[in-house]
Design a protein around this motif. Structure first.
Motif: not given
Length: 720
Positions: A213-239
């Motif tokens: 409704s505002l035209g926002i077209n992107g969402s960064v799902l996780n913290n900039v102080n990031s955890n490398a697990l976010s890039l593992t296959p398990m979490y990629l499937q969740k994303a």
């Protein structure tokens, strides 16, 4: 006809207060029924909807119009395949709608996300057309049309042509995989990583609707102080599961990447960006991500800042680190957002200079698919900062604005602080980079430096989200306005923060002018009030360490000086303020010469930045005629008084808003008044302990001793 009927409705339209308490969950998409004598005629003339439903985005747009107009009019809008009567609404693209194709509308300049809303005649019937080149544009147009109805605008002779000024309009979620939200004041993360990907909470769709409704077209799902697990296959499937929910609403998923991921999840011995194995690993990781999420947006990176790993660990530059990831994403069309919030491990002479010092020499050395993401100010989302000196200093590099929507330094969720004026102040600031009129907006939308050789056409804005699991999304009802204002300004940075506030009030609460005018007035005054009771006249970074809750200007502890308030205010018996002129750190020289001269002159610097750029005596004569000490105390007291006025205003508006929301706002304003008084009194008590000066005549002394304020402790403040 729909438009003619609506004109008559506007003359006497009123909005009936809700009969039951609302909880704020519907945000600005409440779609409450219009209760007027003319509503029946309006419903009769809103005769039909002709809209495609061949794609998920078309279905979303059609459903939104049916939901919105059905709620506002209290009647179901019948669907049809052709215009058979006045009052029809035709929505779609030339590809999805033969009627729109037949009209031959000029849509060349609206782009892939833009739209046209126009009053036309089709087969002799007066019709409203919502037309776009792509389905997502039609969805954005549907929300715009509903916004016109919600806010009581005329629908006669419509001719609206809109397209976004910035290509990427992104929310940065500082959400961790354990459900905690860093600097989050609205409960836990809305992402339930444990249940994903198999269970999709309906709230994810509501989130996507609100952002679309505002035209926002992107969402960064996780913290900039990031955890490398976010890039593992398990979490990629969740994303990927979330990406599937967001896709019909035009929102692409991004992830924050940990620079050391090749070591932590890849088994390599190094993350050196020039190492061939590291480069191969990131290319393979990008290929894997796009197999799972074909429309993945890209990566956000915080590197070599606050202990995060980065390319400097290997003697490499930020450009070499960013380009490593950019090369991996480029074949897939992905973007790297590389944060410029950096400062060295060594004690600097002035932390405000660090980003400029590190990044300006790299101008023109980043790949075309890299955006350097720059905070609005050089320190850290303070109540007021001058615009970041990087804006205007890197003509060959696209810079992406980073605002904070969550109120890390502005009273968390309990203080009513509308951030629209803060955003507007930054966007309209003149950098003088290429002469007068070189505003920050022109820097970030590419219009200032679009003709510079080597400059790509990539543009964007990011906002650190204030969204959590609380029923009202943001922790307080008025904090929703900051999410709303960010989205509207990301679409069009030239919008007025006052106009945005009025839109939001009308959509969220009431169209009754007796309510709208005073509430918009409260909102527009609220940011200046918080500056006065927290950090007047250019003071900054005076909050408690770690939790950032409450005043702690006396704090001199901690592992490094530039994490402490005393580093920034430098107050002593003789004066107060950080000397950033030529006699001090010379940080003012990072701005264009006209600004450097103004900021560096104690007599010409805007008083709102006096103590940001200068260390001045307590008896320095201010433009009010008062000495600095008297002016400082006056500002503190004025901030508290403004909160008292806000409380009184809100107390008088109970007849125009439901009891539940009125009660919560009232309770939060009481908290805000107490904490504003605390900020005033603790700060004044500390300054007096240094300067030994009496209070100006008529000013009340602090309620407690300095020792009392110094004894307070808040180890479990939210967002820590």
């Amino acid at each position: 006809m729909l438009a003619a009927a609506f004109l008559s409705v506007l003359a006497v339209m009123s909005w009936m207060p809700a009969a039951h308490a609302e909880d704020g969950h519907e945000l600005w998409l409440r779609y409450r029924q219009i209760e007027t004598v003319q509503a029946n005629a309006y419903r009769a003339d809103a005769s039909q909807l002709i809209a495609g439903q061949g794609t998920p985005t078309q279905v979303a747009a059609r459903d939104e119009l049916l939901r919105g107009l059905g709620g506002l009019l209290g009647a179901t809008l019948p669907a049809s395949d052709s215009v058979t009567r006045d009052g029809a609404i035709v929505m779609g693209t030339a590809a999805s709608s033969p009627l729109i194709a037949r009209l031959g509308l000029d849509l060349d300049d609206v782009g892939a996300e833009g739209y046209l809303i126009r009053s036309v005649a089709i087969d002799g019937h007066r019709t409203t057309v919502i037309a776009a080149r792509e389905d997502i544009g039609a969805l954005y147009g549907a929300f715009h049309f509903l916004r016109l109805v919600q806010t009581g605008q005329s629908l006669a002779k419509l001719d609206v042509r809109e397209s976004p000024r910035l290509k990427l309009r992104v929310l940065n979620h500082w959400d961790n995989l354990d459900g905690h939200v860093e600097r989050g004041y609205a409960g836990a993360s809305i992402w339930d990583w444990h249940k994903l990907p198999d269970y999709l909470d309906p709230r994810y769709t509501e989130y996507a609707r609100a952002n679309a409704s505002l035209g926002i077209n992107g969402s960064v799902l996780n913290n900039v102080n990031s955890n490398a697990l976010s890039l593992t296959p398990m979490y990629l499937q969740k994303a990927a599961a979330l990406a599937g929910v967001f896709r019909p609403y035009g929102i692409r998923v991004f992830l924050s990447a940990r620079f050391s991921a090749p070591i932590e999840i890849g088994g390599l011995k190094t993350a050196d960006p020039l190492d061939p194995e590291v480069r191969r690993w990131w290319r393979a990781k990008a290929d894997e991500i796009y197999r799972i999420i074909p429309d993945f947006g890209g990566l956000l990176v915080k590197a070599n800042s606050e202990g995060q790993p980065g390319p400097q660990d290997y003697g490499r530059t930020h450009a070499e680190g960013a380009n490593l990831l950019a090369d991996a994403l480029a074949p897939h069309g992905g973007t790297v957002m590389w944060r410029a919030f950096v400062y060295s491990d060594e004690e600097p002479d002035d932390r405000a200079k660090q980003a400029y010092t590190e990044f300006v020499p790299l101008d023109g050395k980043f790949r075309d698919n890299v955006l350097v993401q720059v905070k609005n100010g050089a320190i850290d989302f303070q109540p007021r900062e001058p615009f970041h000196p990087l804006f205007g200093a890197m003509p060959k590099t696209p810079l992406m604005m980073e605002f904070q929507i969550t109120k890390e330094y502005l009273g968390f969720a309990t203080h009513l602080v509308y951030l629209g004026p803060l955003y507007e102040e930054t966007l309209r600031a003149d950098t003088y980079a290429r002469g007068k009129g070189s505003t920050v907006t022109k820097v970030i939308d590419g219009s200032l430096d679009g003709d510079v050789p080597g400059r790509s056409g990539l543009t964007g804005m990011a906002g650190v989200a204030n969204i959590g699991a609380d029923r009202n999304w943001s922790g307080s009802h008025f904090d929703q306005a900051n999410w709303y204002a960010y989205g509207r300004l990301a679409w069009n940075p030239d919008l007025s923060s006052r106009a945005i506030a009025e839109e939001w009030v009308r959509m969220t609460f009431s169209n009754d002018e007796r309510f709208v005018a005073p509430v918009v007035g409260m909102m527009m005054d609220s940011r200046e009030a918080v500056v006065d009771y927290m950090t007047p006249l250019g003071l900054h970074h005076l909050m408690g360490r770690g939790h950032h809750y409450g005043p702690m200007p006396w704090d001199a502890g901690g592992p490094r000086a530039d994490w402490t308030p005393v580093y920034y205010h430098r107050a002593d018996k003789n004066g107060i303020g950080f000397d950033r002129s030529a006699t001090g750190s010379n940080a003012d020289a990072q701005y264009a010469p006209p600004l450097a001269e103004q900021f560096g002159d104690v007599e010409r610097v805007p008083e709102q930045f006096l103590l940001w750029f200068h260390h001045v005596p307590w008896d320095h004569r201010m433009r009010s005629g008062r000495p600095l000490w008297d002016e400082l105390v006056h500002r503190y007291t004025h901030g508290v008084d403004e909160v008292k006025k806000m409380r009184a205003t809100w107390d008088g508006l109970s007849a125009y808003v439901d009891a539940g929301r009125h009660a919560q706002v009232s309770a939060f304003l009481a908290i805000q008044q107490d904490e504003a008084q605390w900020w005033r009194d603790a700060s004044i008590a500390y300054w007096q302990s240094l300067n030994g000066l009496p209070l100006p005549q008529g000013q009340a002394p602090p309620a407690h001793t300095l020792g009392y304020y110094q004894s307070l402790s808040f180890p479990h403040a939210p967002g820590n």
